[in-house]
Design a protein around this motif. Structure first.
Motif, PDB file in Angstrom:
ATOM      1  N   ALA A   1     -31.319 -17.294  -2.543  1.00  0.00           N
ATOM      2  CA  ALA A   1     -31.613 -18.663  -2.085  1.00  0.00           C
ATOM      3  C   ALA A   1     -33.029 -18.802  -1.552  1.00  0.00           C
ATOM      4  N   GLY A   2     -33.713 -17.667  -1.315  1.00  0.00           N
ATOM      5  CA  GLY A   2     -35.081 -17.742  -0.812  1.00  0.00           C
ATOM      6  C   GLY A   2     -35.167 -18.170   0.637  1.00  0.00           C
ATOM      7  N   VAL A   3     -34.174 -17.784   1.455  1.00  0.00           N
ATOM      8  CA  VAL A   3     -34.188 -18.102   2.883  1.00  0.00           C
ATOM      9  C   VAL A   3     -34.195 -16.794   3.662  1.00  0.00           C
ATOM     10  N   THR A   4     -34.383 -16.890   4.977  1.00  0.00           N
ATOM     11  CA  THR A   4     -34.361 -15.697   5.816  1.00  0.00           C
ATOM     12  C   THR A   4     -32.924 -15.300   6.157  1.00  0.00           C
ATOM     13  N   GLY A   5     -32.767 -14.079   6.648  1.00  0.00           N
ATOM     14  CA  GLY A   5     -31.442 -13.610   7.050  1.00  0.00           C
ATOM     15  C   GLY A   5     -30.806 -14.479   8.116  1.00  0.00           C
ATOM     16  N   PRO A   6     -31.527 -14.789   9.220  1.00  0.00           N
ATOM     17  CA  PRO A   6     -30.923 -15.667  10.229  1.00  0.00           C
ATOM     18  C   PRO A   6     -30.515 -17.030   9.687  1.00  0.00           C
ATOM     19  N   VAL A   7     -31.291 -17.585   8.744  1.00  0.00           N
ATOM     20  CA  VAL A   7     -30.922 -18.883   8.163  1.00  0.00           C
ATOM     21  C   VAL A   7     -29.644 -18.744   7.336  1.00  0.00           C
ATOM     22  N   ALA A   8     -29.471 -17.619   6.645  1.00  0.00           N
ATOM     23  CA  ALA A   8     -28.236 -17.412   5.889  1.00  0.00           C
ATOM     24  C   ALA A   8     -27.031 -17.413   6.830  1.00  0.00           C
ATOM     25  N   VAL A   9     -27.156 -16.739   7.968  1.00  0.00           N
ATOM     26  CA  VAL A   9     -26.062 -16.739   8.948  1.00  0.00           C
ATOM     27  C   VAL A   9     -25.872 -18.139   9.524  1.00  0.00           C
ATOM     28  N   LEU A  10     -26.976 -18.809   9.862  1.00  0.00           N
ATOM     29  CA  LEU A  10     -26.906 -20.162  10.414  1.00  0.00           C
ATOM     30  C   LEU A  10     -26.235 -21.117   9.437  1.00  0.00           C
ATOM     31  N   GLY A  11     -26.542 -20.981   8.145  1.00  0.00           N
ATOM     32  CA  GLY A  11     -25.899 -21.829   7.151  1.00  0.00           C
ATOM     33  C   GLY A  11     -24.399 -21.635   7.135  1.00  0.00           C
ATOM     34  N   GLY A  12     -23.962 -20.392   7.249  1.00  0.00           N
ATOM     35  CA  GLY A  12     -22.532 -20.130   7.328  1.00  0.00           C
ATOM     36  C   GLY A  12     -21.903 -20.726   8.575  1.00  0.00           C
ATOM     37  N   VAL A  13     -22.610 -20.617   9.700  1.00  0.00           N
ATOM     38  CA  VAL A  13     -22.100 -21.146  10.961  1.00  0.00           C
ATOM     39  C   VAL A  13     -21.947 -22.664  10.890  1.00  0.00           C
ATOM     40  N   THR A  14     -22.964 -23.374  10.381  1.00  0.00           N
ATOM     41  CA  THR A  14     -22.867 -24.832  10.300  1.00  0.00           C
ATOM     42  C   THR A  14     -21.751 -25.258   9.353  1.00  0.00           C
TER      43      THR A  14
ATOM     44  N   ARG B   1     -30.516 -23.729   1.469  1.00  0.00           N
ATOM     45  CA  ARG B   1     -31.860 -24.320   1.373  1.00  0.00           C
ATOM     46  C   ARG B   1     -31.954 -25.585   2.230  1.00  0.00           C
ATOM     47  N   ARG B   2     -30.886 -26.390   2.261  1.00  0.00           N
ATOM     48  CA  ARG B   2     -30.875 -27.569   3.142  1.00  0.00           C
ATOM     49  C   ARG B   2     -30.953 -27.143   4.602  1.00  0.00           C
ATOM     50  N   THR B   3     -30.235 -26.091   4.928  1.00  0.00           N
ATOM     51  CA  THR B   3     -30.256 -25.589   6.301  1.00  0.00           C
ATOM     52  C   THR B   3     -31.655 -25.137   6.683  1.00  0.00           C
ATOM     53  N   SER B   4     -32.333 -24.457   5.765  1.00  0.00           N
ATOM     54  CA  SER B   4     -33.688 -23.975   6.041  1.00  0.00           C
ATOM     55  C   SER B   4     -34.640 -25.136   6.281  1.00  0.00           C
ATOM     56  N   LEU B   5     -34.549 -26.179   5.462  1.00  0.00           N
ATOM     57  CA  LEU B   5     -35.417 -27.349   5.646  1.00  0.00           C
ATOM     58  C   LEU B   5     -35.102 -28.070   6.958  1.00  0.00           C
ATOM     59  N   ALA B   6     -33.800 -28.171   7.275  1.00  0.00           N
ATOM     60  CA  ALA B   6     -33.422 -28.818   8.530  1.00  0.00           C
ATOM     61  C   ALA B   6     -33.915 -28.019   9.725  1.00  0.00           C
ATOM     62  N   ALA B   7     -33.910 -26.700   9.604  1.00  0.00           N
ATOM     63  CA  ALA B   7     -34.404 -25.856  10.690  1.00  0.00           C
ATOM     64  C   ALA B   7     -35.899 -26.069  10.902  1.00  0.00           C
ATOM     65  N   LEU B   8     -36.656 -26.189   9.807  1.00  0.00           N
ATOM     66  CA  LEU B   8     -38.089 -26.437   9.943  1.00  0.00           C
ATOM     67  C   LEU B   8     -38.341 -27.763  10.670  1.00  0.00           C
TER      68      LEU B   8
END
Length: 451
Positions: A248-261, A314-321
């Motif tokens: 997905a081209g995201v960081t490890g913490p973002v992958a976990v955060l995406g699962g959490v959300t 990827r949506r989670t990563s953009l929302a985090a930014l």
């Protein structure tokens, strides 16, 4: 705690300098004053093995440079006229107790002293925020025990302090010093700082208007008896994260955060999730080596859409930014806006979902980063998963859900403190198990929908 020997670290001789608290200092000030008197759970501490050839004189000289370099290490805090203030102390000294360990027992002695030092509360108005104990073996320096108040450093800057001390002891050149807390205060009061705060406050008001009520509403008191902890150590989750990040081209913490959300939306029956991120606001090169309390909350809201999970990440990563761009503000003002905006919706705000990435990983040499292609199939690794209920006294402030991402490596380690009424009928450990299920399934089935 001493054997009657001490080293003395002299503070720079200069007039005291005082000012109001920065936004990051205000945030931790509120937390520390919410904790019970004498609570030391947030004190940052470490045992630093000393390089061969370190002498007491060399250690004293290094510590002297260290406290002169970072104002935060010689700052006290007190209320004046109902408002908290900071004072950078000029002059005085820090006493470093010396303990000579029995032969072969330096490491064991250092760990014992580490526990003792960490357990000593700081009087923010009177005590300098740094304490140190030198452990020797046959009068030769072996280890230094350090404890620093969280009022003066966050986890990121605690690491900078340790790195600077290691550099000094090695006789190497220090990097350029970062800005100091009073410099930061000047920025926050500037036109640029105020404009940045205005944008952040507008972002928070907009997001709170759309935040699902279960992730915003205060649960009936008392809250503490209903808070329960869970912990997971999982090589399967770590392998799944590596596969997801590579794809997905995201960081490890973002992958976990995406699962959490995704799971929060599912647990609460909502079509989106809103989470507060704990952020070290070092977004530019100038602030990268800032030493001081600098953490603030960022507000992230992610819609839950039934499309491939990689797209959700990827949506989670953009929302985090977007959230990171809007996390610099006076925390007292933003909390007022949260309460007022929620009240307009008929919601009594006070129960929040937090995600705190505390997984500080050492920098890797170029070319040594683990590749997603090398990640094993996570499914067989689930046999090694350990779910447990840790014995924890710490209760996060204002949270119905507080997840700590402690480590992502060969094993992923996460801890969750959650109100059992918020997760009902599931528990904190069940949530962590479901998180592993979700990420492992998504990792091995790229076309699977996020829902």
């Amino acid at each position: 705690m001493n054997d009657d020997r001490q080293l003395h670290v002299d503070l720079p001789t200069a007039p005291d300098r005082a000012g109001a608290l920065t936004w990051g200092q205000l945030a931790i000030w509120e937390v520390l004053h919410w904790l019970p008197p004498g609570d030391t759970t947030l004190t940052l501490s470490t045992v630093l093995p000393l390089p061969a050839g370190t002498t007491p004189e060399r250690l004293t000289a290094a510590l002297t440079v260290l406290v002169a370099r970072h104002d935060a290490l010689r700052t006290v805090f007190e209320e004046s006229g109902g408002e908290p203030r900071q004072t950078v102390v000029g002059g005085g000294r820090i006493a470093v107790d010396v303990h000579d360990a029995p032969e072969g027992a330096a490491a064991e002695t250092a760990e014992k002293l580490h526990r003792e030092l960490r357990g000593l509360p700081f009087d923010l108005a009177r005590d300098l925020p740094l304490r140190a104990v030198l452990v020797t073996e046959r009068d030769t320096p072996a280890a230094l025990v350090l404890a620093i108040s969280h009022m003066s450093v966050d986890a990121w800057s605690f690491r900078i302090v340790r790195e600077d001390l290691e550099t000094l002891l090695a006789g190497a050149e220090l990097p350029a010093r970062g800005p100091q807390p009073l410099d930061r205060l000047d920025y926050e009061r500037s036109d640029l700082g105020r404009r940045r705060e205005e944008r952040a406050l507008a972002h928070w008001a907009e997001q709170i208007r759309e935040t699902p009520a279960p992730m915003l509403a205060e649960l009936p008191p008392p809250s503490a008896p209903h808070l329960r902890w869970g912990r997971i150590e999982s090589p399967a989750l770590a392998a799944a994260v590596r596969l997801l990040t590579g794809r997905a081209g995201v960081t490890g913490p973002v992958a976990v955060l995406g699962g959490v959300t995704r799971l929060l939306a599912r647990y609460t029956g909502q079509d989106q999730a809103t989470v507060r991120l704990i952020v070290a606001t070092r977004f530019n090169a100038r602030n990268r080596r800032f030493v001081g309390a600098f953490n603030q909350n960022a507000l992230l809201r992610v819609p839950s859409v039934a499309d491939p999970f990689d797209d959700h990440l990827r949506r989670t990563s953009l929302a985090a930014l977007t959230a990171y761009q809007n996390c610099e503000y006076d925390p007292r003002t933003v909390e007022r806006i949260v309460r007022e905006t929620a009240a307009e919706r008929g919601v009594a705000a006070g129960g929040y979902c937090f995600f705190n990435d505390i997984s500080v990983e050492p920098a890797r040499r170029p070319g040594t980063e683990p590749r997603a292609a090398d990640a094993p199939d996570p499914r067989p690794l689930r046999a090694e998963t350990v779910l447990s209920v840790p014995d924890m006294d710490q209760v996060p402030m204002g949270a119905t859900f507080f997840l700590f991402l402690e480590h992502i490596g060969e094993r992923a380690v996460l801890q969750l403190c959650a109100d059992e009424r918020f997760l009902a009928p599931r528990s904190a450990t069940e949530f962590l198990g479901d998180l592993e299920d979700l990420l492992v399934s998504a990792a091995v089935a790229p076309s699977a929908a996020a829902g």
